[in-house]
Design a protein around this motif. Structure first.
Motif, PDB file in Angstrom:
ATOM      1  N   ALA A 120      30.595  74.665  48.301  1.00 44.36           N
ATOM      2  CA  ALA A 120      29.938  75.530  49.121  1.00 44.36           C
ATOM      3  C   ALA A 120      28.628  76.102  48.537  1.00 44.36           C
ATOM      4  CB  ALA A 120      30.912  76.934  49.152  1.00 44.36           C
ATOM      5  N   LEU A 121      28.402  76.184  47.302  1.00 42.53           N
ATOM      6  CA  LEU A 121      27.270  76.652  46.573  1.00 42.53           C
ATOM      7  C   LEU A 121      26.040  75.655  46.970  1.00 42.53           C
ATOM      8  CD1 LEU A 121      28.332  78.273  43.253  1.00 42.53           C
ATOM      9  CD2 LEU A 121      27.673  79.423  45.267  1.00 42.53           C
ATOM     10  N   ILE A 122      26.439  74.281  46.737  1.00 44.85           N
ATOM     11  CA  ILE A 122      25.433  73.235  47.052  1.00 44.85           C
ATOM     12  C   ILE A 122      24.932  73.545  48.637  1.00 44.85           C
ATOM     13  CG2 ILE A 122      25.103  70.811  47.263  1.00 44.85           C
ATOM     14  CD1 ILE A 122      27.121  70.476  45.275  1.00 44.85           C
ATOM     15  N   THR A 123      25.875  73.704  49.389  1.00 45.23           N
ATOM     16  CA  THR A 123      25.357  74.090  50.756  1.00 45.23           C
ATOM     17  C   THR A 123      24.356  75.323  51.009  1.00 45.23           C
ATOM     18  OG1 THR A 123      27.209  73.110  51.592  1.00 45.23           O
ATOM     19  CG2 THR A 123      26.273  74.449  53.100  1.00 45.23           C
ATOM     20  N   ILE A 192      35.615  66.402  52.138  1.00 43.78           N
ATOM     21  CA  ILE A 192      34.271  67.333  52.652  1.00 43.78           C
ATOM     22  C   ILE A 192      33.140  66.758  52.139  1.00 43.78           C
ATOM     23  CG2 ILE A 192      33.627  69.760  52.956  1.00 43.78           C
ATOM     24  CD1 ILE A 192      35.759  69.081  54.912  1.00 43.78           C
ATOM     25  N   ASN A 193      33.260  66.876  50.494  1.00 42.18           N
ATOM     26  CA  ASN A 193      31.981  66.520  49.831  1.00 42.18           C
ATOM     27  C   ASN A 193      31.421  65.158  50.423  1.00 42.18           C
ATOM     28  OD1 ASN A 193      30.322  66.745  47.484  1.00 42.18           O
ATOM     29  ND2 ASN A 193      30.995  64.865  47.124  1.00 42.18           N
ATOM     30  N   ASP A 194      32.073  63.989  50.544  1.00 37.66           N
ATOM     31  CA  ASP A 194      32.032  62.523  51.087  1.00 37.66           C
ATOM     32  C   ASP A 194      31.451  62.601  52.638  1.00 37.66           C
ATOM     33  OD1 ASP A 194      32.631  61.380  48.731  1.00 37.66           O
ATOM     34  OD2 ASP A 194      34.317  60.542  49.377  1.00 37.66           O
ATOM     35  N   ILE A 195      32.081  63.501  53.275  1.00 42.43           N
ATOM     36  CA  ILE A 195      31.536  63.630  54.607  1.00 42.43           C
ATOM     37  C   ILE A 195      30.102  64.339  54.688  1.00 42.43           C
ATOM     38  CG2 ILE A 195      31.854  64.618  56.891  1.00 42.43           C
ATOM     39  CD1 ILE A 195      34.972  64.414  56.530  1.00 42.43           C
ATOM     40  N   LYS A 196      30.065  65.516  53.945  1.00 43.13           N
ATOM     41  CA  LYS A 196      28.755  66.094  53.778  1.00 43.13           C
ATOM     42  C   LYS A 196      27.810  65.374  53.315  1.00 43.13           C
ATOM     43  CE  LYS A 196      28.358  69.357  50.936  1.00 43.13           C
ATOM     44  NZ  LYS A 196      28.313  70.987  50.138  1.00 43.13           N
ATOM     45  N   THR A 197      27.945  64.226  52.429  1.00 43.51           N
ATOM     46  CA  THR A 197      27.152  63.675  51.745  1.00 43.51           C
ATOM     47  C   THR A 197      26.347  62.623  52.956  1.00 43.51           C
ATOM     48  OG1 THR A 197      28.058  63.347  49.627  1.00 43.51           O
ATOM     49  CG2 THR A 197      26.436  61.744  50.103  1.00 43.51           C
ATOM     50  N   GLN A 198      27.324  61.895  53.577  1.00 42.33           N
ATOM     51  CA  GLN A 198      26.715  61.085  54.684  1.00 42.33           C
ATOM     52  C   GLN A 198      26.139  61.869  55.828  1.00 42.33           C
ATOM     53  OE1 GLN A 198      26.857  57.789  54.761  1.00 42.33           O
ATOM     54  NE2 GLN A 198      27.715  57.995  52.556  1.00 42.33           N
ATOM     55  N   VAL A 199      26.432  63.046  56.264  1.00 40.99           N
ATOM     56  CA  VAL A 199      25.805  63.907  57.338  1.00 40.99           C
ATOM     57  C   VAL A 199      24.309  64.255  56.678  1.00 40.99           C
ATOM     58  CG1 VAL A 199      25.649  65.778  58.388  1.00 40.99           C
ATOM     59  CG2 VAL A 199      27.740  64.603  58.166  1.00 40.99           C
ATOM     60  N   VAL A 200      24.314  64.598  55.458  1.00 40.35           N
ATOM     61  CA  VAL A 200      22.995  64.960  55.017  1.00 40.35           C
ATOM     62  C   VAL A 200      22.055  63.868  54.879  1.00 40.35           C
ATOM     63  CG1 VAL A 200      21.710  66.034  53.047  1.00 40.35           C
ATOM     64  CG2 VAL A 200      23.844  67.199  53.838  1.00 40.35           C
ATOM     65  N   LYS A 239      27.429  72.217  61.632  1.00 42.49           N
ATOM     66  CA  LYS A 239      26.561  73.349  61.236  1.00 42.49           C
ATOM     67  C   LYS A 239      25.671  73.035  60.015  1.00 42.49           C
ATOM     68  CE  LYS A 239      28.943  77.126  61.625  1.00 42.49           C
ATOM     69  NZ  LYS A 239      30.085  78.167  61.319  1.00 42.49           N
ATOM     70  N   ILE A 240      26.517  72.372  59.134  1.00 45.21           N
ATOM     71  CA  ILE A 240      25.693  72.090  58.013  1.00 45.21           C
ATOM     72  C   ILE A 240      24.407  70.912  58.205  1.00 45.21           C
ATOM     73  CG2 ILE A 240      25.698  70.534  55.738  1.00 45.21           C
ATOM     74  CD1 ILE A 240      28.854  71.495  55.490  1.00 45.21           C
ATOM     75  N   ASN A 241      24.685  70.236  59.365  1.00 47.50           N
ATOM     76  CA  ASN A 241      23.611  69.354  59.793  1.00 47.50           C
ATOM     77  C   ASN A 241      22.430  69.991  60.207  1.00 47.50           C
ATOM     78  OD1 ASN A 241      22.466  66.654  60.291  1.00 47.50           O
ATOM     79  ND2 ASN A 241      23.109  67.029  62.412  1.00 47.50           N
ATOM     80  N   GLY A 242      22.867  71.246  60.815  1.00 47.53           N
ATOM     81  CA  GLY A 242      21.593  72.216  61.277  1.00 47.53           C
ATOM     82  C   GLY A 242      20.811  72.758  60.214  1.00 47.53           C
ATOM     83  N   LEU A 243      21.236  72.830  59.114  1.00 47.04           N
ATOM     84  CA  LEU A 243      20.583  73.370  57.889  1.00 47.04           C
ATOM     85  C   LEU A 243      19.321  72.512  57.400  1.00 47.04           C
ATOM     86  CD1 LEU A 243      23.286  74.739  55.902  1.00 47.04           C
ATOM     87  CD2 LEU A 243      22.242  75.897  57.546  1.00 47.04           C
ATOM     88  N   ASN A 244      19.404  71.269  57.928  1.00 47.57           N
ATOM     89  CA  ASN A 244      18.157  70.333  57.373  1.00 47.57           C
ATOM     90  C   ASN A 244      18.106  70.312  56.035  1.00 47.57           C
ATOM     91  OD1 ASN A 244      17.293  69.668  60.061  1.00 47.57           O
ATOM     92  ND2 ASN A 244      16.431  71.559  60.358  1.00 47.57           N
ATOM     93  N   LEU A 245      19.190  70.151  55.324  1.00 49.11           N
ATOM     94  CA  LEU A 245      19.261  70.005  53.768  1.00 49.11           C
ATOM     95  C   LEU A 245      18.515  68.544  53.428  1.00 49.11           C
ATOM     96  CD1 LEU A 245      22.838  71.161  52.868  1.00 49.11           C
ATOM     97  CD2 LEU A 245      20.702  72.434  52.805  1.00 49.11           C
ATOM     98  N   ASN A 246      17.763  68.562  52.495  1.00 51.26           N
ATOM     99  CA  ASN A 246      17.225  67.528  51.877  1.00 51.26           C
ATOM    100  C   ASN A 246      18.117  66.754  50.979  1.00 51.26           C
ATOM    101  OD1 ASN A 246      15.451  65.810  50.153  1.00 51.26           O
ATOM    102  ND2 ASN A 246      13.656  66.923  50.918  1.00 51.26           N
TER     103      ASN A 246
END
Length: 289
Positions: A120-123, A192-200, A239-246
């Motif tokens: 969560a802190l990474i996000t 969740i970490n693996d999915i987030k990795t692919q989405v970002v 929602k995370i995808n909308g943050l445009n994380l690098n």
């Protein structure tokens, strides 16, 4: 007369230095690099106990309190009233660092794991810090992130964290926790970490594209999640995808979490294997006699 004038200037200079020193001391304390957040509903004794656990005094750190209304602000849309509770108990120690990644430990926290908090802190955009979460007795820890993020913003090196990132981070914490009730904390955090990795990394253009990633990674885990679970994860990842994380900025962090979780799961599997062998041996000898 000349001597009197020199003496007067000397006295004025001493007063100025004294005043400057006073302001300097106040500033150092107010901008303390380390921050402790205390649950607003703790007793004074419990607050003192938390400070002792974190190994600091009120003179060492900035001490701030977190109340239940602040927790409801970020958890109200992603957690049930039972999960939020009626009192603010969780406390945290926050020490931003210039390197070393995120080091998170928990004590008396039974529902939220350190890996979930780290994810969560990474996000939320936090890169380097030492974080400790604790309570004077066993609590779920659902509100811990609210205090941690407030602690970062209150530290001397802290900046205001975007509200969208705070909401996404809290949503991630709760979604992972609810999923952990079904498949285990570490496996849920890993998924969740693996999915987030692919989405970002891929930055899909549509929600359907996000959902496809969610389903693909879930299938790789050989999990049979409900449609409701898939919908919830897809909503979070949109929602995370909308943050445009690098991706380049957080790739190392995401890999570090994945490696740690794989190590935990491997250790658990090994421990389970040997436990089965020991139980089988015990059963064999008990049948002999």
């Amino acid at each position: 007369m000349k001597l009197k004038t020199i003496f007067s200037k000397f006295i004025i200079m001493l007063m100025a230095l004294s005043l400057f020193s006073s302001f300097g001391n106040t500033r150092v304390h107010a901008d303390a690099y380390k921050v402790v957040t205390l649950g607003g509903d703790l007793t004074e004794q419990q607050k003192d106990d938390m400070l002792k656990y974190f190994g600091v005094t009120r003179q060492d750190v900035n001490v701030i309190e977190v109340n239940i209304d602040e927790e409801r602000k970020y958890l109200g849309n992603v957690a049930t009233s039972e999960q939020i509770g009626t009192k603010s108990i969780s406390s945290s120690y926050v020490e931003p660092t210039s390197s070393g990644g995120l080091n998170v430990t928990t004590n008396n926290i039974y529902w939220v794991s350190s890996s979930m908090i780290k994810n969560a802190l990474i996000t939320a955009g936090i890169k380097n810090a030492n974080v400790k979460v604790s309570a004077p007795f066993n609590v779920s820890g659902t509100a811990a992130l609210t205090g941690i993020l407030k602690g970062f913003e209150s530290s001397s090196s802290g900046n205001k964290i975007d509200e969208d990132k705070k909401e996404a981070a809290n949503d991630e914490l709760m979604t992972t926790g609810n999923l952990g009730d079904k498949i285990g904390k570490d496996k849920a955090a890993g998924l969740i970490n693996d999915i987030k990795t692919q989405v970002v990394k891929e930055k899909p253009k549509t929600e359907e594209g996000v959902r496809q990633i969610v389903e693909n990674v879930t299938n790789n885990y050989n999990l049979n999640l409900s449609t409701g679970d898939i919908d919830k994860i897809t909503s979070l990842m949109t929602k995370i995808n909308g943050l445009n994380l690098n991706f380049g900025d957080i790739k190392g962090q995401l890999s570090s979490v994945a490696d740690q979780l794989k190590g935990n799961l491997s250790s658990q599997q090994t421990q389970g294997f040997f436990t089965k062998i020991i139980n089988a041996i015990q059963e064999f000898f008990s049948n002999l006699f």
